[in-house]
Design a protein around this motif. Structure first.
Motif, PDB file in Angstrom:
ATOM      1  N   GLY A 209       0.769  -1.235   0.000  1.00 19.17           N
ATOM      2  CA  GLY A 209       0.000   0.000   0.000  1.00 19.17           C
ATOM      3  C   GLY A 209       0.798   1.282   0.000  1.00 19.17           C
ATOM      4  O   GLY A 209       0.236   2.355   0.222  1.00 19.17           O
ATOM      5  N   TRP A 210       2.107   1.211  -0.265  1.00 21.08           N
ATOM      6  CA  TRP A 210       2.854   2.472  -0.372  1.00 21.08           C
ATOM      7  C   TRP A 210       4.033   2.311  -1.314  1.00 21.08           C
ATOM      8  O   TRP A 210       4.613   1.238  -1.433  1.00 21.08           O
ATOM      9  N   THR A 211       4.356   3.394  -2.023  1.00 23.39           N
ATOM     10  CA  THR A 211       5.463   3.388  -2.976  1.00 23.39           C
ATOM     11  C   THR A 211       6.452   4.520  -2.716  1.00 23.39           C
ATOM     12  O   THR A 211       7.374   4.720  -3.485  1.00 23.39           O
ATOM     13  N   GLY A 212       6.228   5.261  -1.638  1.00 20.84           N
ATOM     14  CA  GLY A 212       7.096   6.383  -1.313  1.00 20.84           C
ATOM     15  C   GLY A 212       6.437   7.220  -0.232  1.00 20.84           C
ATOM     16  O   GLY A 212       5.560   6.750   0.499  1.00 20.84           O
ATOM     17  N   HIS A 213       6.855   8.480  -0.136  1.00 18.37           N
ATOM     18  CA  HIS A 213       6.287   9.397   0.851  1.00 18.37           C
ATOM     19  C   HIS A 213       5.846  10.672   0.146  1.00 18.37           C
ATOM     20  O   HIS A 213       6.541  11.178  -0.738  1.00 18.37           O
ATOM     21  N   SER A 214       4.687  11.200   0.559  1.00 20.34           N
ATOM     22  CA  SER A 214       4.076  12.352  -0.108  1.00 20.34           C
ATOM     23  C   SER A 214       3.793  13.464   0.890  1.00 20.34           C
ATOM     24  O   SER A 214       3.389  13.203   2.035  1.00 20.34           O
ATOM     25  N   ALA A 215       3.978  14.700   0.440  1.00 19.66           N
ATOM     26  CA  ALA A 215       3.699  15.868   1.268  1.00 19.66           C
ATOM     27  C   ALA A 215       3.270  17.017   0.362  1.00 19.66           C
ATOM     28  O   ALA A 215       3.369  16.935  -0.868  1.00 19.66           O
ATOM     29  N   ILE A 216       2.803  18.092   0.969  1.00 22.04           N
ATOM     30  CA  ILE A 216       2.396  19.306   0.250  1.00 22.04           C
ATOM     31  C   ILE A 216       3.128  20.484   0.879  1.00 22.04           C
ATOM     32  O   ILE A 216       3.215  20.597   2.114  1.00 22.04           O
ATOM     33  N   ALA A 217       3.664  21.366   0.045  1.00 23.23           N
ATOM     34  CA  ALA A 217       4.380  22.547   0.546  1.00 23.23           C
ATOM     35  C   ALA A 217       3.384  23.582   1.064  1.00 23.23           C
ATOM     36  O   ALA A 217       2.430  23.936   0.373  1.00 23.23           O
ATOM     37  N   LEU A 218       3.636  24.058   2.287  1.00 20.68           N
ATOM     38  CA  LEU A 218       2.871  25.181   2.819  1.00 20.68           C
ATOM     39  C   LEU A 218       3.510  26.505   2.430  1.00 20.68           C
ATOM     40  O   LEU A 218       2.836  27.515   2.265  1.00 20.68           O
ATOM     41  N   ASP A 219       4.829  26.487   2.320  1.00 21.57           N
ATOM     42  CA  ASP A 219       5.599  27.632   1.839  1.00 21.57           C
ATOM     43  C   ASP A 219       6.955  27.072   1.406  1.00 21.57           C
ATOM     44  O   ASP A 219       7.141  25.855   1.344  1.00 21.57           O
ATOM     45  N   ALA A 220       7.911  27.932   1.137  1.00 22.46           N
ATOM     46  CA  ALA A 220       9.199  27.481   0.612  1.00 22.46           C
ATOM     47  C   ALA A 220       9.982  26.615   1.600  1.00 22.46           C
ATOM     48  O   ALA A 220      10.869  25.863   1.198  1.00 22.46           O
ATOM     49  N   ALA A 221       9.636  26.694   2.893  1.00 23.43           N
ATOM     50  CA  ALA A 221      10.436  25.998   3.902  1.00 23.43           C
ATOM     51  C   ALA A 221       9.656  24.987   4.729  1.00 23.43           C
ATOM     52  O   ALA A 221      10.242  24.312   5.579  1.00 23.43           O
ATOM     53  N   THR A 222       8.346  24.847   4.485  1.00 26.26           N
ATOM     54  CA  THR A 222       7.498  24.031   5.357  1.00 26.26           C
ATOM     55  C   THR A 222       6.601  23.117   4.541  1.00 26.26           C
ATOM     56  O   THR A 222       6.056  23.528   3.514  1.00 26.26           O
ATOM     57  N   VAL A 223       6.440  21.879   5.015  1.00 33.26           N
ATOM     58  CA  VAL A 223       5.513  20.950   4.379  1.00 33.26           C
ATOM     59  C   VAL A 223       4.466  20.517   5.387  1.00 33.26           C
ATOM     60  O   VAL A 223       4.626  20.672   6.603  1.00 33.26           O
ATOM     61  N   ILE A 224       3.378  19.965   4.866  1.00 26.75           N
ATOM     62  CA  ILE A 224       2.385  19.297   5.688  1.00 26.75           C
ATOM     63  C   ILE A 224       2.256  17.874   5.161  1.00 26.75           C
ATOM     64  O   ILE A 224       2.203  17.655   3.948  1.00 26.75           O
ATOM     65  N   HIS A 225       2.271  16.899   6.063  1.00 25.89           N
ATOM     66  CA  HIS A 225       2.202  15.505   5.636  1.00 25.89           C
ATOM     67  C   HIS A 225       1.660  14.646   6.761  1.00 25.89           C
ATOM     68  O   HIS A 225       1.659  15.037   7.933  1.00 25.89           O
ATOM     69  N   ALA A 226       1.173  13.454   6.396  1.00 24.58           N
ATOM     70  CA  ALA A 226       0.788  12.458   7.391  1.00 24.58           C
ATOM     71  C   ALA A 226       2.052  11.691   7.748  1.00 24.58           C
ATOM     72  O   ALA A 226       2.571  10.913   6.948  1.00 24.58           O
ATOM     73  N   SER A 227       2.555  11.918   8.922  1.00 22.84           N
ATOM     74  CA  SER A 227       3.872  11.433   9.325  1.00 22.84           C
ATOM     75  C   SER A 227       3.762  10.233  10.258  1.00 22.84           C
ATOM     76  O   SER A 227       3.112  10.310  11.315  1.00 22.84           O
ATOM     77  N   GLY A 228       4.407   9.139   9.880  1.00 17.17           N
ATOM     78  CA  GLY A 228       4.472   7.993  10.768  1.00 17.17           C
ATOM     79  C   GLY A 228       5.258   8.307  12.027  1.00 17.17           C
ATOM     80  O   GLY A 228       4.940   7.824  13.111  1.00 17.17           O
TER      81      GLY A 228
END
Length: 258
Positions: A209-228
């Motif tokens: 059920g996974w092939t990598g890790h995904s996130a979305i940039a909030l700005d140039a220095a910050t991401v939001i992600h579901a983190s294990g």
């Protein structure tokens, strides 16, 4: 095998869907039957019983085979192929007119509903064809949702499911797994990251059920992600997230702008 794209075909050596007869070799061909969840959500499992995704309320499931109390088929919305318990499905599918547009209701975010027929409860609905404008803002509405591998709901979701949910809400193509998400949009350099860019790390091996890790940039220095590591959807510096993913054997980060 993980199928991440909507073009995934229902094929096995002994059986394939009728739509591929003459294109794919199999011992027999059969038409699929359409089902939907009998409840708010149903787990999709791989051959070994690992949860690889979920089917949300109102999403169609094309079943090809029923065996040992389970249906084997494909989630029509995102192409994931796997098994769903027979008790979790009901025959037929309606014609939804709205999407659940906010988390926290009796039906999961992005469920598909017909308000004249479905008991959607006190939820925020948005007509199909209307979409959110800010991918990152949708992600922020999911802050503190628990991390859960294979999950797609506010009760628990994995990193790629968070990105998929945000893409769906914004009317974008929404592959289920990191590998497919890494093909969206166009490549962007690390020093040009903007709000709403996809931040992705492929993994050479992956897992159920996974092939990598995904996130979305909030700005140039910050991401939001579901983190294990954090156990939930959270904000984190891009540099720290990149360091953590590389330390766990993930490939160099990929940045895609839609």
């Amino acid at each position: 095998m993980i199928h991440a794209e909507p073009s995934a075909l229902l094929t096995r050596p002994d059986l394939a869907e009728a739509a591929v007869e003459g294109l794919v070799r199999a011992k027999a061909y059969r038409a699929t039957e359409v089902f939907r969840t009998s409840g708010p959500v149903a787990d999709i499992l791989d051959d070994d019983g690992h949860r690889i995704s979920q089917l949300l309320f109102g999403e169609a499931f094309d079943s090809l085979l029923v065996e040992s109390g389970r249906h084997w088929g494909r989630s029509r919305r995102d192409g994931v192929i796997g098994w769903i318990a027979e008790a979790d499905l009901t025959a037929g599918i309606g014609t939804p007119s709205h999407r659940v547009a906010a988390p926290g209701g009796v039906l999961p975010f992005n469920s598909l509903v017909d308000p004249t027929r479905d008991a959607a409860g006190d939820v925020v609905l948005m007509p199909l064809g209307e979409f959110e404008a800010d991918l990152a803002a949708v992600a922020e509405s999911m802050i503190d949702v628990p991390h859960s591998l294979g999950g797609r709901t506010e009760d628990g979701m994995d990193c790629a499911a968070l990105v998929q949910a945000c893409l769906m809400a914004c009317g974008r193509a929404a592959p289920r797994y990191t590998e497919g998400q890494a093909e969206l949009g166009r490549a962007v350099a690390r020093d040009d990251v903007q709000r709403g860019d996809l931040i992705l790390w492929r993994h050479a091996e992956g897992g159920p059920g996974w092939t990598g890790h995904s996130a979305i940039a909030l700005d140039a220095a910050t991401v939001i992600h579901a983190s294990g590591r954090a156990g939930s959807v959270c904000r984190q510096s891009l540099d720290e997230a990149d360091t953590n993913q590389r330390a766990e054997g993930f490939d160099a980060l990929i940045i895609r702008r839609l």
